[in-house]
Design an enzyme around this catalytic site. Structure first.
Site, PDB file in Angstrom:
ATOM      1  CD  GLU A  27      -2.975  -1.068   0.286  1.00 29.07           C
ATOM      2  OE1 GLU A  27      -3.177   0.016  -0.316  1.00 29.07           O
ATOM      3  OE2 GLU A  27      -3.631  -2.097   0.054  1.00 29.07           O
ATOM      4  CB  CYS A  78      -1.608   7.201   1.059  1.00 31.94           C
ATOM      5  SG  CYS A  78      -2.927   6.298   1.846  1.00 31.94           S
TER       6      CYS A  78
END
Ligand code: ADP
Length: 515
Positions: free
Chosen positions: A239, A273
């Site tokens: 991720e 993110c």
């Protein structure tokens, strides 16, 4: 395990105040094999428990977190500099919700599933079983240090794996807090272990041959981990970063879109993110939108008290990334709409909330992840242009499309190369644990949350059952005389209009030829 002199300490610096608030013992790398030994020892008993017994431990963990929510929020805020409201809304809540979701769904998702068996394999039954992989290594970052560590951990645990966590050295207090929460929830010895330290410790665990690596962090480190994992053929989920676009069409609810842009870009001081890192606004409303956005951004309160909107940056090195991107953009003629040029920044970890215009698509501020409070705004004229801009980076994590025209919203959403798209909202897909989470392109490999998040930590085992009554199978030896029968059988079976009579005749002939 080790003598006192060998122990390295991690100093915990509170970013909002600059004070050292704790020291945490680093895990010496020579202890790595011992961690794996313990984890493998624990795996036997833990993987043998029924899923409902494992989720029983998760229930205890959840209750402990509910009881101590305020204390946990304070630890997160001290360690990261994020405001308390964000600690509770964006770090603790998603973790609790994930535990709830897993408690509710793990049994169904991970139980043996029956699968259809084709007619050609008559008399057999097919199933999929989910078998835990073994020891899962979770390496987590500092921006949402609780949920980005705990959600993969609990997903792996529910599936019957034992887990080793290596939390970010930037937020070691939260790492300690997680260790303590699992310990006090009574998880059996060795099932959950936490190793503290920086990248050397992370690297030592990565090369310690876990059965799965779940990594959240930068693209740079993700690539290093993937290389190491490839050497040992270890499966991974990565991720990584994002450069999420927000596309606002002229018919959008402007006031809502303005508020969303400010929140989407500056929540957690932009260290998200999936924060809105690029704002594309249709030219007809560009001027009006920008005015409203500046007003909204200028109204936000930075600080670390309970009513502040935006906290501090967490990791000092991140200030340099933001500075470099901003300096390049300003040198090349970009214009500050809010905020200050880096040479006027204060020494502390609170960066000005910066809206910037007149940027080019090839600038770092558009192409590279900022992970800070920077929001470039770019006008566009046509739908295709906005889509091309949005897809024009190496990232593809999340995106948002703003319009009242449902058909247009869905059309644009399906053309975005992105792990998720939100229509008339920002970031929010991550809050529905039923949806998969993950990136395209350099934003990562794999998905978690949803059913995928439980299944990745298990081997999918295919099982077929035969009653075992028949002496032989039609495809077994001897082959003598079988070729023309198979030819007729398959021609009749796979024909667009199936010829059942020929099929049955040849099937019976094949059965007989086995005698
Ligand atoms: P971020 O800047 O988002 O924290 P990093 O990728 O630097 O991203 O760090 C994420 C996590 O990866 C941290 O826990 C860090 O200690 C760990 N880490 C960094 N380098 C390595 C490495 N070479 N091998 C294993 N883990 C690493």
């Amino acid at each position: 395990m080790h003598s006192v002199e060998e122990v390295q300490k991690l100093s915990v610096l509170a970013p909002a105040t600059g004070e050292i608030i704790a020291e945490i013992e680093e895990t010496p790398v020579h202890e790595v094999p011992f961690f794996y030994q313990e984890a493998r020892k624990a795996f036997g008993a833990w993987s043998s428990l029924a899923i409902s017994e494992r989720t029983g431990y998760l229930r205890k963990l959840k209750q402990l977190m509910v009881d101590e929510m305020d204390e946990i929020a304070k630890i997160i805020s001290d360690d990261t500099g994020k405001v308390l409201t964000e600690s509770i809304v964006a770090d603790i809540m998603p973790t609790l919700d994930a535990i709830d979701h897993i408690i509710k769904h793990a049994e169904k998702v991970l139980s043996r599933q029956k699968v259809k068996t084709p007619l050609l394999l008559i008399g057999k039954k097919s199933f999929i079983e989910y078998m835990p992989r073994g020891v899962v290594l979770v390496i987590s970052p500092w921006n949402y240090p609780l949920q980005l560590a705990m959600v993969p951990m609990i997903s792996a645990l529910a599936g019957g794996n034992s887990v080793i966590l290596k939390p970010s050295e930037v937020t070691p207090l939260v790492g300690k807090c997680i260790e303590d929460l699992f310990r006090r929830s009574g998880f059996p010895e060795g099932t959950v272990q936490v190793a503290h330290g920086g990248k050397e410790v992370g690297a030592a665990f990565t090369s310690g041959k876990p059965d799965y690596i779940f990594f959240t962090g930068s693209v740079r480190t993700g690539k290093i981990i993937q290389q190491q994992a490839a050497k040992d053929l270890i499966p991974t989920t990565l991720e990584l970063g994002g450069k999420d676009p927000m596309i606002v069409f002229e018919d959008a609810n402007l006031d809502r879109a303005v508020k969303a842009a400010a929140w989407g870009a500056f929540t957690n001081s932009g260290q998200v993110c999936m924060s809105a890192e690029r704002l594309y606004v249709e030219r007809s409303i560009y001027g009006k939108f920008l005015e409203k956005l500046k007003k909204e951004v200028n109204s936000l309160q930075q600080g670390n008290d309970i009513n502040s909107d935006v906290g501090s940056m967490t990791f000092p090195a991140q200030k340099d990334v933001v500075r470099e991107q901003l300096d390049e953009a300003l040198e090349r003629g970009a214009k500050l709409e809010t905020g200050l040029k880096p040479s006027d920044w204060k020494e502390d970890m609170f960066l000005p909330l910066t809206v910037i215009t007149e940027v080019e698509q090839d600038m770092k501020i558009i192409q590279e992840e900022s992970f800070g409070p920077l929001l470039p705004v770019v006008p566009f004229d046509r739908e295709e242009e906005a889509i091309a801009y949005a897809n024009g980076t190496v990232y593809g994590l999340n995106a948002s499309v703003w319009t009242q025209d449902k058909a247009k919203a869905r059309r644009v959403a399906s053309k975005l190369v992105s792990g998720a798209v939100v229509i008339n909202d920002v970031l929010i897909t991550v809050a529905n644990h039923g949806l998969p989470f993950g990136g395209t392109k350099e934003s990562g490999i794999g998905r978690y949350h949803s059913e995928a998040g439980l299944k990745i930590f298990c081997h999918e085992k295919a099982i077929m059952e035969d009653m075992g009554f028949m002496k032989s199978e039609i495809q077994w030896y001897p082959y003598k005389g079988k070729y023309p029968l198979f030819l007729n059988l398959f021609k009749s079976y796979f024909a667009d209009k199936r010829d059942w009579l020929t099929f049955a005749k040849n099937y019976i002939a094949l059965l007989k030829s086995n005698k």
